[in-house]
Design a protein around this motif. Structure first.
Motif, short mmCIF file in Angstrom:
data_model
loop_
_atom_site.label_atom_id
_atom_site.label_comp_id
_atom_site.label_asym_id
_atom_site.label_seq_id
_atom_site.Cartn_x
_atom_site.Cartn_y
_atom_site.Cartn_z
N GLY A 91 -52.36 20.52 -63.95
CA GLY A 91 -53.75 20.38 -64.40
C GLY A 91 -53.95 19.09 -65.18
O GLY A 91 -54.95 18.38 -64.98
N TRP B 53 -53.16 15.25 -53.69
CA TRP B 53 -54.60 15.13 -53.98
C TRP B 53 -55.25 14.10 -53.06
O TRP B 53 -56.34 14.32 -52.54
CB TRP B 53 -54.83 14.76 -55.44
CG TRP B 53 -56.29 14.67 -55.76
CD1 TRP B 53 -57.02 13.54 -55.96
CD2 TRP B 53 -57.20 15.77 -55.85
NE1 TRP B 53 -58.33 13.86 -56.19
CE2 TRP B 53 -58.48 15.22 -56.12
CE3 TRP B 53 -57.08 17.15 -55.73
CZ2 TRP B 53 -59.62 16.01 -56.27
CZ3 TRP B 53 -58.21 17.94 -55.88
CH2 TRP B 53 -59.45 17.37 -56.14
N ALA C 194 -60.50 21.47 -60.04
CA ALA C 194 -59.34 22.33 -59.84
C ALA C 194 -59.40 23.47 -60.84
O ALA C 194 -59.87 23.29 -61.97
CB ALA C 194 -58.05 21.54 -60.04
N ASP D 210 -59.07 26.23 -66.72
CA ASP D 210 -57.89 27.08 -66.82
C ASP D 210 -58.32 28.53 -66.98
O ASP D 210 -59.07 28.86 -67.91
CB ASP D 210 -57.07 26.63 -68.04
CG ASP D 210 -55.73 27.34 -68.14
OD1 ASP D 210 -55.59 28.46 -67.63
OD2 ASP D 210 -54.81 26.75 -68.74
N LEU E 208 -56.93 26.48 -62.53
CA LEU E 208 -55.58 27.01 -62.68
C LEU E 208 -55.68 28.53 -62.81
O LEU E 208 -56.27 29.03 -63.78
CB LEU E 208 -54.92 26.44 -63.93
CG LEU E 208 -55.02 24.92 -64.14
CD1 LEU E 208 -54.34 24.53 -65.45
CD2 LEU E 208 -54.42 24.16 -62.98
N LEU F 70 -53.91 16.13 -62.77
CA LEU F 70 -55.16 16.04 -62.01
C LEU F 70 -56.29 15.52 -62.89
O LEU F 70 -57.11 14.71 -62.45
CB LEU F 70 -55.53 17.42 -61.43
CG LEU F 70 -54.70 17.86 -60.22
CD1 LEU F 70 -55.02 19.30 -59.86
CD2 LEU F 70 -54.94 16.95 -59.01
N ALA F 71 -56.33 15.97 -64.14
CA ALA F 71 -57.37 15.49 -65.06
C ALA F 71 -57.26 13.97 -65.24
O ALA F 71 -58.27 13.26 -65.31
CB ALA F 71 -57.25 16.20 -66.41
N VAL G 182 -60.92 20.10 -64.58
CA VAL G 182 -59.94 21.18 -64.51
C VAL G 182 -60.38 22.34 -65.41
O VAL G 182 -60.75 22.12 -66.57
CB VAL G 182 -58.53 20.71 -64.94
CG1 VAL G 182 -57.53 21.87 -64.92
CG2 VAL G 182 -58.06 19.58 -64.01
#
Length: 198
Positions: free
Chosen positions: A19, A190, A110, A31, A112, A22-23, A29
């Motif tokens: 995460g 990605w 995304a 969670d 999680l 990706l951030a 993101v």
């Protein structure tokens, strides 16, 4: 429409690290664990329902749910854990689904979700990634967090076997190595997802 990816995996496999990576790539993101924490805060209907079901012993000083006490209770009792999930999962998934679907118009995203498959949250993703790691590596990481072997076993028993998650996911990222390896794998995966979504 921007791509959205669901990220799952076993406890200690590195979902949070993925995460963060990706951030850093500009992906929004969310969670699932943080969403649950919000629902268990003081004044929330879900918190009240959990305290009503499991008793004042799981209430925190501020009036919300003491997650450590609740965790000790439900991870030692599978039926209690299922009852908790019946209270917490529906509003959590509703919140995550609304956020994810709203992000499709705003930017890549995304989510999680440790229990993505277990909760049946498999619809609406451009891809589901499973973050995996070798058992010895997972044990080492969790022990470094101060977890006992008993606590590790209880958490793992509360999830599907990692092999089953790997089988159902669109992509698997092995996070048994170092952070540089993980970062390279996440960037490549990605990039592939974005290209496929164009």
């Amino acid at each position: 429409m921007f791509p959205v990816v669901g990220i799952t995996g076993g406890v200690g496999c590195g979902k949070s690290e993925v995460g963060r990576l990706l951030a850093a790539l500009g992906v929004a993101v969310r969670d699932a664990d943080e969403a649950v924490h919000g629902l268990l805060a003081a004044g929330q209907p879900v918190a009240a329902a959990v305290i009503q079901r499991f008793g004042p012993g799981v209430a925190g000083a501020e009036g919300g749910v003491d997650r450590a006490r609740l965790g000790a209770l439900v991870f030692a009792d599978a039926s209690a854990r299922r009852e908790l999930e019946a209270i917490v999962h529906p509003p959590t998934l509703d919140a995550l689904r609304a956020w994810r679907d709203g992000m499709r118009e705003k930017g890549p995203a995304a989510v999680l979700v440790p229990l993505l498959f277990e909760a049946g949250f498999t619809d609406g993703w451009d891809a589901v990634w499973c973050i995996s790691a070798k058992p010895g590596v997972v044990q080492q990481r969790l022990r470094a967090r101060g977890w006992s072997d008993q606590a590790i076993a209880a958490r793992q028993a509360a999830q599907w076997p990692l092999a089953e998650k790997e089988k159902r996911a669109d992509r698997v990222i092995d996070n048994s190595g170092g952070l540089d390896e993980l970062a390279a794998a996440v960037q490549q995966m990605w990039k592939t997802l974005v290209k496929r979504s164009e």
